[in-house]
Each structure stands twice: as C-alpha cells, then as structure tokens.
Enzyme design. Sequence first.
Site, PDB file in Angstrom:
ATOM      1  N   HIS A  82       1.101  -1.247  -0.012  1.00 33.18           N
ATOM      2  CA  HIS A  82       0.176  -0.290   0.032  1.00 33.18           C
ATOM      3  C   HIS A  82       0.949   1.153   0.127  1.00 33.18           C
ATOM      4  CE1 HIS A  82      -3.352   2.525   1.002  1.00 33.18           C
ATOM      5  NE2 HIS A  82      -2.668   3.018   1.884  1.00 33.18           N
ATOM      6  N   ASP A 161     -14.924   3.793   8.657  1.00 30.93           N
ATOM      7  CA  ASP A 161     -13.690   4.600   8.275  1.00 30.93           C
ATOM      8  C   ASP A 161     -13.966   5.570   7.109  1.00 30.93           C
ATOM      9  OD1 ASP A 161     -10.731   5.851   8.077  1.00 30.93           O
ATOM     10  OD2 ASP A 161     -10.926   4.788   5.969  1.00 30.93           O
ATOM     11  N   ARG A 168     -13.721  13.946   9.536  1.00 35.33           N
ATOM     12  CA  ARG A 168     -12.509  14.565  10.090  1.00 35.33           C
ATOM     13  C   ARG A 168     -12.133  15.581   9.029  1.00 35.33           C
ATOM     14  NH1 ARG A 168      -9.216   9.643   9.614  1.00 35.33           N
ATOM     15  NH2 ARG A 168      -7.353  11.078   9.756  1.00 35.33           N
ATOM     16  N   SER A 183      -7.179   4.675  10.218  1.00 34.44           N
ATOM     17  CA  SER A 183      -7.737   4.613   9.049  1.00 34.44           C
ATOM     18  C   SER A 183      -7.225   3.906   8.046  1.00 34.44           C
ATOM     19  CB  SER A 183      -7.971   6.091   8.597  1.00 34.44           C
ATOM     20  OG  SER A 183      -8.180   6.270   7.427  1.00 34.44           O
ATOM     21  N   LYS A 187      -8.534  -0.441   6.480  1.00 32.77           N
ATOM     22  CA  LYS A 187      -9.024  -1.054   5.230  1.00 32.77           C
ATOM     23  C   LYS A 187      -7.842  -2.195   4.869  1.00 32.77           C
ATOM     24  CE  LYS A 187      -8.682   3.544   4.160  1.00 32.77           C
ATOM     25  NZ  LYS A 187      -9.018   4.825   4.225  1.00 32.77           N
TER      26      LYS A 187
HETATM   27  N1  URA Z   1      -5.366   7.896   4.019  1.00 30.78           N
HETATM   28  C1  URA Z   1      -6.366   7.377   4.582  1.00 30.78           C
HETATM   29  O1  URA Z   1      -6.950   6.190   4.267  1.00 30.78           O
HETATM   30  N2  URA Z   1      -6.728   7.783   5.894  1.00 30.78           N
HETATM   31  C2  URA Z   1      -6.289   8.833   6.374  1.00 30.78           C
HETATM   32  O2  URA Z   1      -6.424   9.259   7.566  1.00 30.78           O
HETATM   33  C3  URA Z   1      -5.183   9.617   5.861  1.00 30.78           C
HETATM   34  C4  URA Z   1      -5.049   9.211   4.287  1.00 30.78           C
END
Ligand code: URA
Length: 443
Positions: A82, A161, A168, A183, A187
Amino acid sequence: MRMYDIILAKRQGKELTNEEIDFFIKGYTEGTIPDYQASALLMAIFLKDMTEREIVEMTRAMMDSGDKIDLSAIEGFKADKHSTGGVGDKTSLVIAPLVASFGVPMAKMSGRGLGHTGGTVDKLESIPGFSTELSKEDFFHQVAQIGLSIISQTTNIAPADKKLYALRDVTATIDHPAMIASSIMSKKLAAGSDGIMLDVKVGDGAFLKTLDEAKQVAKLMVMIGEGMNKPTRAILTNMDQPLGFTVGNSLEVEEARATLKGQGPKDLSELCLELSAGILVMAQKFTDPVTAYQALRDKITSGQALQKFDEWIKAQGGTGYEFKAPLFSQDVILNKEGYISRIQAQAIGEIASLLGAGRLTMEDSIDPSAGIRLYKKVGDPAGGRIATLYTDNEQVLVEAETRLLEAFEVTPQAPRQLPLIYGFVHQADEDIVFERYEKGEKS
Ligand code: URA
C-alpha cells in the site's frame, strides 16, 4: 452506555475501554450517533490522543464495520502493498509481477485515483481490453493459475472509516497520526492479506509533509499490523518530486513495463526492488533484504519478471500496452540557466489531472492517454525541454504549460541531492524501530 460519557472521559484525558470504542464505531456507522457527538469525540481524541491499545481497538472496530475479504482459499503467503499516495507512483504495476515471479501470490484490490494522486485501477484500465472487474471466482482462479491479479475494490470495506474520514475532513481532525494510522490499517487489514508492505510517502506531493510525521505514522501502522499478527513493514520514501518520468495512466503503464525490462528510471526501479525485497522477506522467501534485492534484479535481467507482467495483462484481457498519443501534444521549454532544485510533485499531479489524467470527483471520467512526460530530475541542469504534455483537450494546454513552468524551481548552484529512501520501519524483538537507509549498500 452514553456517548456523552465517552466524550467527557476522553476530554478529561482518560483511556477509553474497548467496549466504549466499539459502541462509538458501531453507533456512528449505523447512524445512531449523530455527527455532532462524533465530531466532539474526534476533537477530544485529537487533543488528548489515544494509547496503543485504544488505537488497535479503534482499527479493529473500523475493520469489523464492513466486509472482510477471505483469501484463505489461495495457497501461500498473500502479500499486500500500500502506498500512502504519490505522484507518478506506478510501483504496484511493477511489484505485483516481480513478487509473483517468486511464487508469492499477489491478490490485490486497488482503488481509483482522486485529486492529484493516481490510482492503480485507472492505470490498468488504460490498457485496451483490461478488466479490473472480475468475479470473486475468476479472481481466485487467476491467482491460482498465474500467481497474481489486481481488481477494483467493489466490496464495502471499512464503512466506519469512510464516514469518519469525511467527518475528520470537515472538522480539522485529519492530520492526527493515530487516526491516520488506524484509518489506513482498518482498510488494509480488511483486505485479507497475510502481510502488508507500506510505502509511506514524505514531502511536497505527499499527504505527510515531514519525515518526523511520516515516521510516527509508519511506526503506528506497523504497531497495529503486528498487534493483529500480520507481519507489517514500512518504507519511508521521498515525494518531493514525481516518481519516474511519467504521470498519467497509459504513460505510467509503459514506464512500469520498461522497468520490468531493466530499462526503467533509477528512482522507480530502486524503490520497486526495495519494496519487493521487503515483501519477499515477510513471505520468508529470503532471510535478508540484500539477498532478496539481488535475486529480484536477476528476475529482471532474465526476462522472467517481464514475462509474468505480460502473462498477467493477457489473463485480465489486456491486448497491448504501447502508449498511444492523444490528439494534442506539446513540448514545454524552460529558458533558464542553473539547476533544477525542485519539481513540485503536487502541482505536477494537478496539471496531469487538468490534462485529463485524473478526476476531481469520483463521477468524473478520465482520459487514459492524457498526462505528462518529464525529462528532468532535481539536480539536472535547467534549460531546454523539460516535459511533453499530452491531452485530447486543446483548451487546457496554455494553462498547463504555465503551471508546469511554475512547478520547476531553479537555483544557480546544484542543490543537495534528495534521498529517495529515508529508511525502514519494522518490528525488532519487542520494539518498532526506524532504520536509516544506507545508500549504495546494494551496488
Ligand atoms: N489516507 C487514509 O486512508 N486515511 C487517512 O486518515 C489519511 C490518508
């Protein structure tokens, strides 16, 4: 349990229990906790922070809020990779076939690009005939047959999220290391791999602007992954200029394929080898990254990595990957003397979007052949042709050229060379450590 008491506890700097965290995540996802209470808690977390246990629990609760992919039917160590998002970042296209050529399966779901960073799915879809929408059966079958597949993420991964990220974004609570780490990891952990290799980008074109910030987020992500028994490593890399020489979907596919032939840009090639070496060590194919790095180089020299790439593209329906120039192309000439001291990566990503390579909202369509080919890197002498712009939309060329010239900064003296790789974060015994990258150790 009352949301009011949870907000108050965090406001007073207390540690929340797992039950309180689960109550919040579940209630917010289901809509029983309103935005105003969730916002208040986010701000309290922002100001008072979370303990490691709270961070892991928050991640787990968000991961459990939606679908979780089960890759257990695929044999072997399934690795995922990632990137926190960069400009010209086509590393997945190189790493997936490279790693798969060692028999380590890559069964990966990727996203589309938004804003100034591109998405792997958009790049793959620029290949005529390539399908990123395979059924689950076809996806598994392909990984069993040839060892890799990348498809677009259609399942409902970590909806908590998704909602919290949007909240946020409008409550000035995005840039909090623990919230960023949980966050991203919620995922990644829901995507079902056995190990996660993170490329944490630092700099102008990245989400994390300083090395200190990036180190902190990387350490938290590795802590979360390892805390859930998933081997996790991070590499901290420079995003103060675009990666490689191309930005734009079809252009990037061409560059990725050249890299697998051993003809890629130095920065892209080196980063792909380092990321792949980390994955092969996690998969226990090699005990140390230096040996893995050399073996990866051999796969490129022998042509096996390229062969795997071609096999993969064909398996998903792709029929050719030569870059087809769009209707308009234009060279950009820089009439300055001195040295290139900076190429503002974010601006380059935005200009590529303007040319048609990216989207501002998820509903926008993109032009696969639009983009930018660069001819210079930071440290090169300025002057002469610095880029070619490609687009089907003639009207944007003047603005794109002006902005591109502004994105190149020039100084009379050669600037200090930027490191490509700052270092690695991994677990060593009980500690999560940052290890500085020693340049040249591989050559
Ligand atoms: N990318 C994400 O998936 N979450 C974040 O909080 C910041 C960047």
